[in-house]
Design a protein around this motif. Structure first.
Motif, PDB file in Angstrom:
ATOM      1  N   GLY A  30       0.853  -1.172   0.044  1.00 50.10           N
ATOM      2  CA  GLY A  30       0.048   0.070  -0.147  1.00 50.10           C
ATOM      3  C   GLY A  30       0.764   1.463   0.007  1.00 50.10           C
ATOM      4  N   PHE A  31       2.162   1.090   0.296  1.00 50.36           N
ATOM      5  CA  PHE A  31       2.973   2.389   0.328  1.00 50.36           C
ATOM      6  C   PHE A  31       3.345   2.619  -1.280  1.00 50.36           C
ATOM      7  CE2 PHE A  31       4.013   0.741   4.513  1.00 50.36           C
ATOM      8  CZ  PHE A  31       3.376   2.074   5.328  1.00 50.36           C
ATOM      9  N   ARG A  32       3.337   3.922  -1.444  1.00 55.21           N
ATOM     10  CA  ARG A  32       3.539   4.168  -3.034  1.00 55.21           C
ATOM     11  C   ARG A  32       4.830   3.848  -3.137  1.00 55.21           C
ATOM     12  NH1 ARG A  32       5.970   8.919  -3.216  1.00 55.21           N
ATOM     13  NH2 ARG A  32       6.179  10.469  -1.624  1.00 55.21           N
ATOM     14  N   ASP A  33       5.944   3.841  -2.558  1.00 60.85           N
ATOM     15  CA  ASP A  33       7.374   3.660  -2.749  1.00 60.85           C
ATOM     16  C   ASP A  33       7.884   2.317  -2.670  1.00 60.85           C
ATOM     17  OD1 ASP A  33       7.210   4.167  -0.193  1.00 60.85           O
ATOM     18  OD2 ASP A  33       8.896   5.595  -0.189  1.00 60.85           O
ATOM     19  N   VAL A  34       6.902   1.321  -2.109  1.00 62.72           N
ATOM     20  CA  VAL A  34       7.429   0.085  -2.056  1.00 62.72           C
ATOM     21  C   VAL A  34       7.046  -0.972  -3.194  1.00 62.72           C
ATOM     22  CG1 VAL A  34       7.337  -2.079  -0.281  1.00 62.72           C
ATOM     23  CG2 VAL A  34       7.533   0.450   0.643  1.00 62.72           C
ATOM     24  N   ASP A  35       7.641  -1.113  -3.984  1.00 61.65           N
ATOM     25  CA  ASP A  35       7.485  -2.047  -5.083  1.00 61.65           C
ATOM     26  C   ASP A  35       7.694  -3.778  -4.975  1.00 61.65           C
ATOM     27  OD1 ASP A  35       7.512  -3.285  -7.517  1.00 61.65           O
ATOM     28  OD2 ASP A  35       8.553  -1.869  -8.680  1.00 61.65           O
ATOM     29  N   ALA A  36       6.588  -4.169  -4.831  1.00 58.18           N
ATOM     30  CA  ALA A  36       6.681  -5.492  -4.550  1.00 58.18           C
ATOM     31  C   ALA A  36       7.757  -6.481  -5.102  1.00 58.18           C
ATOM     32  CB  ALA A  36       5.203  -6.108  -4.389  1.00 58.18           C
ATOM     33  N   SER A  37       7.675  -6.133  -6.399  1.00 55.87           N
ATOM     34  CA  SER A  37       8.951  -6.916  -7.194  1.00 55.87           C
ATOM     35  C   SER A  37      10.147  -6.622  -6.592  1.00 55.87           C
ATOM     36  CB  SER A  37       8.598  -6.411  -8.571  1.00 55.87           C
ATOM     37  OG  SER A  37       8.837  -5.389  -8.929  1.00 55.87           O
ATOM     38  N   LYS A  38      10.474  -5.342  -6.216  1.00 53.11           N
ATOM     39  CA  LYS A  38      11.733  -4.953  -5.883  1.00 53.11           C
ATOM     40  C   LYS A  38      12.011  -5.208  -4.421  1.00 53.11           C
ATOM     41  CE  LYS A  38      14.812  -0.840  -5.719  1.00 53.11           C
ATOM     42  NZ  LYS A  38      14.926   0.492  -5.923  1.00 53.11           N
ATOM     43  N   TYR A  39      11.107  -5.276  -3.520  1.00 55.39           N
ATOM     44  CA  TYR A  39      11.208  -5.370  -2.062  1.00 55.39           C
ATOM     45  C   TYR A  39      10.658  -6.555  -1.654  1.00 55.39           C
ATOM     46  CZ  TYR A  39      13.346  -0.669  -1.693  1.00 55.39           C
ATOM     47  OH  TYR A  39      13.903   0.394  -2.184  1.00 55.39           O
ATOM     48  N   ILE A  46       8.106  -5.381   6.943  1.00 51.06           N
ATOM     49  CA  ILE A  46       7.315  -4.131   6.768  1.00 51.06           C
ATOM     50  C   ILE A  46       6.079  -4.412   7.352  1.00 51.06           C
ATOM     51  CG2 ILE A  46       6.372  -2.288   5.431  1.00 51.06           C
ATOM     52  CD1 ILE A  46       8.953  -2.535   3.442  1.00 51.06           C
ATOM     53  N   ASP A  47       5.452  -5.229   6.710  1.00 52.67           N
ATOM     54  CA  ASP A  47       4.028  -5.734   7.311  1.00 52.67           C
ATOM     55  C   ASP A  47       3.815  -5.964   8.894  1.00 52.67           C
ATOM     56  OD1 ASP A  47       2.773  -5.134   5.018  1.00 52.67           O
ATOM     57  OD2 ASP A  47       2.530  -7.221   4.557  1.00 52.67           O
ATOM     58  N   PHE A  48       4.832  -6.649   9.184  1.00 53.94           N
ATOM     59  CA  PHE A  48       4.781  -7.022  10.805  1.00 53.94           C
ATOM     60  C   PHE A  48       5.380  -5.729  11.469  1.00 53.94           C
ATOM     61  CE2 PHE A  48       7.545  -7.817  14.441  1.00 53.94           C
ATOM     62  CZ  PHE A  48       6.848  -8.760  14.952  1.00 53.94           C
ATOM     63  N   MET A  49       6.225  -4.928  11.172  1.00 55.40           N
ATOM     64  CA  MET A  49       6.463  -3.733  11.982  1.00 55.40           C
ATOM     65  C   MET A  49       5.460  -2.752  12.022  1.00 55.40           C
ATOM     66  SD  MET A  49       9.754  -4.441  13.272  1.00 55.40           S
ATOM     67  CE  MET A  49      10.742  -3.150  13.608  1.00 55.40           C
ATOM     68  N   ILE A 247      16.579  -2.504   8.255  1.00 51.91           N
ATOM     69  CA  ILE A 247      16.591  -2.517   9.608  1.00 51.91           C
ATOM     70  C   ILE A 247      15.241  -3.288  10.181  1.00 51.91           C
ATOM     71  CG2 ILE A 247      15.288  -0.474  10.065  1.00 51.91           C
ATOM     72  CD1 ILE A 247      18.398  -2.082  11.813  1.00 51.91           C
ATOM     73  N   VAL A 248      14.074  -3.240   9.470  1.00 51.06           N
ATOM     74  CA  VAL A 248      12.842  -3.848   9.661  1.00 51.06           C
ATOM     75  C   VAL A 248      13.073  -5.196   9.471  1.00 51.06           C
ATOM     76  CG1 VAL A 248      11.302  -1.654   9.386  1.00 51.06           C
ATOM     77  CG2 VAL A 248      11.491  -3.334   7.684  1.00 51.06           C
ATOM     78  N   THR A 249      13.890  -5.620   8.464  1.00 50.70           N
ATOM     79  CA  THR A 249      13.750  -6.980   8.178  1.00 50.70           C
ATOM     80  C   THR A 249      14.798  -7.601   9.085  1.00 50.70           C
ATOM     81  OG1 THR A 249      13.759  -6.518   5.692  1.00 50.70           O
ATOM     82  CG2 THR A 249      14.802  -8.606   6.519  1.00 50.70           C
ATOM     83  N   ILE A 250      15.898  -7.054   9.436  1.00 47.32           N
ATOM     84  CA  ILE A 250      16.718  -7.551  10.538  1.00 47.32           C
ATOM     85  C   ILE A 250      16.017  -7.569  12.018  1.00 47.32           C
ATOM     86  CG2 ILE A 250      18.733  -6.833  11.993  1.00 47.32           C
ATOM     87  CD1 ILE A 250      20.031  -5.472   9.456  1.00 47.32           C
ATOM     88  N   LEU A 251      15.274  -6.779  12.345  1.00 54.87           N
ATOM     89  CA  LEU A 251      14.756  -6.673  13.526  1.00 54.87           C
ATOM     90  C   LEU A 251      13.480  -7.750  13.563  1.00 54.87           C
ATOM     91  CD1 LEU A 251      14.515  -3.037  14.870  1.00 54.87           C
ATOM     92  CD2 LEU A 251      16.423  -4.738  15.363  1.00 54.87           C
TER      93      LEU A 251
END
Length: 393
Positions: A30-39, A46-49, A247-251
């Motif tokens: 839903g974030f305009r700058d988070v491309d599912a194919s790239k991230y 991100i969803d968890f955090m 960082i959200v992935t690491i945490l």
């Protein structure tokens, strides 16, 4: 080795967690700058955090996944995600002004481990200082997390051979060999844990020295647990600044590994002064609080409590919806705060058996409930002032 470490007890003013409430998208996509194919590698984290209110997006609908993370932002994320790390008697932290927006989080997290998580370290003079606005590197994150977490996934202490094998695999964290311990001692005076070089001694590359062991063990542990890892070519990128997506992935990975040990129940403190805390465990359970309201006249004629939405004891199912109801001889209106949004429900709504007040709470750690009597003048000592407010799953 680990005797150097202490276990004690996450955001930015705008970035993440804040004084203003920014509605989050239903998912990372839903974030305009988070491309599912790239991230795709970061979407779940991100969803968890977001779901756990550790970070939020920005008012413009972006997440800014490429933005570098400061020590203060990183610290506040940790503080929110792992309340079990908070110090019981926090102290001021050198380099962090009492006026800094993350001052409390620094005090809560780094009291007792001082020099080991600091941004300037001098082990000869045992002096150190923190830089809250410093951009964190991957090596910085590794060292701070290693200082805070004594036990990572129940892993046993690695052997000397395992540490050396891992160091040989990681090609961009240098090892520096010294013929004698005297030569090693002369060299180590100029560096600290923050230097991504591991000193070894002698023909067998001994790394038993305290600081060297801490660094080598941190690299091995976090690599072995899949939390902060080198790539397939053996590049750890120790000096690379850590981004929000990283960082959200690491945490998140760390939480999945140690969350049960460092996230005690309840995960939050009472948000309402004077409020009590109740636990809601699963379907069919109810939580509530009752009072003779007359004796609470000096407290705005109301009662308040926090309902901790723990997972069900049966099949570990999360609580998705709750029902709020009132039983009272007084006319009570109730404010329910869900995800920082306060909503008023009237006595008429809360006592309607046909259409009860049902609230979605999926993924939330708690809600807040505050009741108010509509007619405080009726609270006389000889009157019927009993009130019960229930929350049921």
């Amino acid at each position: 080795m680990k005797t150097f470490k202490y276990i004690l007890l996450l955001f930015t003013t705008m970035i993440t967690l804040s004084t203003i409430s920014i509605p989050a998208p239903a998912s990372a996509s839903g974030f305009r700058d988070v491309d599912a194919s790239k991230y795709n590698w970061a979407m779940e984290s991100i969803d968890f955090m977001i779901d756990h209110q550790i970070v939020t997006g920005f008012p413009d609908g972006s997440f800014q996944p490429k933005q570098a993370v400061t020590k203060a932002e990183f610290t506040v994320m940790l503080h929110r995600l792992f309340p079990g790390l908070r110090a019981t008697e926090p102290q001021n932290i050198q380099g962090v002004s009492p006026n800094h927006w993350a001052h409390q989080e620094f005090s809560d997290l780094y009291t007792g481990i001082g020099i080991f998580a600091a941004d300037q370290q001098n082990f000869n003079t045992e002096t150190y200082s923190y830089s809250p606005d410093k951009k964190m590197t991957r090596w910085d994150v590794l060292i701070v997390l290693d200082a805070l977490f004594e036990d990572i996934g129940g892993q046993t202490e690695p052997t000397h051979g395992q540490l050396l094998s891992n160091l040989n695999f990681i090609r961009d964290v240098q090892t520096k060999n010294f013929a004698t311990y005297d030569k090693y001692d002369a060299w180590k005076n100029a560096y600290s844990l923050l230097t991504p070089i591991v000193g070894t001694v002698g023909a067998d590359n001994d790394i038993s020295q305290d600081l060297e062991w801490l660094k080598a063990n941190a690299l091995y542990t976090f690599q072995n647990q899949g939390i902060i890892t080198a790539d397939n070519q053996g590049n750890f990128y120790p000096q690379k600044q850590v981004t929000r997506a990283e960082i959200v992935t690491i945490l998140h990975r760390l939480y999945l590994t140690v969350g049960g040990d460092y996230t005690p129940t309840p995960p939050v403190v009472d948000p309402i002064p004077g409020g009590s805390k109740h636990f809601l465990y699963g379907p069919g359970e109810s939580s509530g609080e009752g009072h003779n309201l007359y004796y609470y006249k000096g407290e705005d004629e109301g009662i308040s409590f926090t309902v901790v939405l723990d997972k069900s004891l049966v099949d570990d199912k999360p609580i998705k919806n709750i029902v709020v109801r009132v039983e009272s001889s007084q006319i009570l209106d109730v404010y329910v705060t869900v995800n920082n949004q306060k909503t008023l429900y009237t006595y008429e709504q809360l006592t309607n058996p046909i259409n009860p007040v049902r609230i979605s709470v999926e993924g939330l750690p708690y809600i807040m409930v505050e009741s108010k009597t509509r007619f405080p003048e009726q609270l006389i000592e000889s009157g019927d002032n009993d009130a019960m407010v229930f929350v049921e799953s």
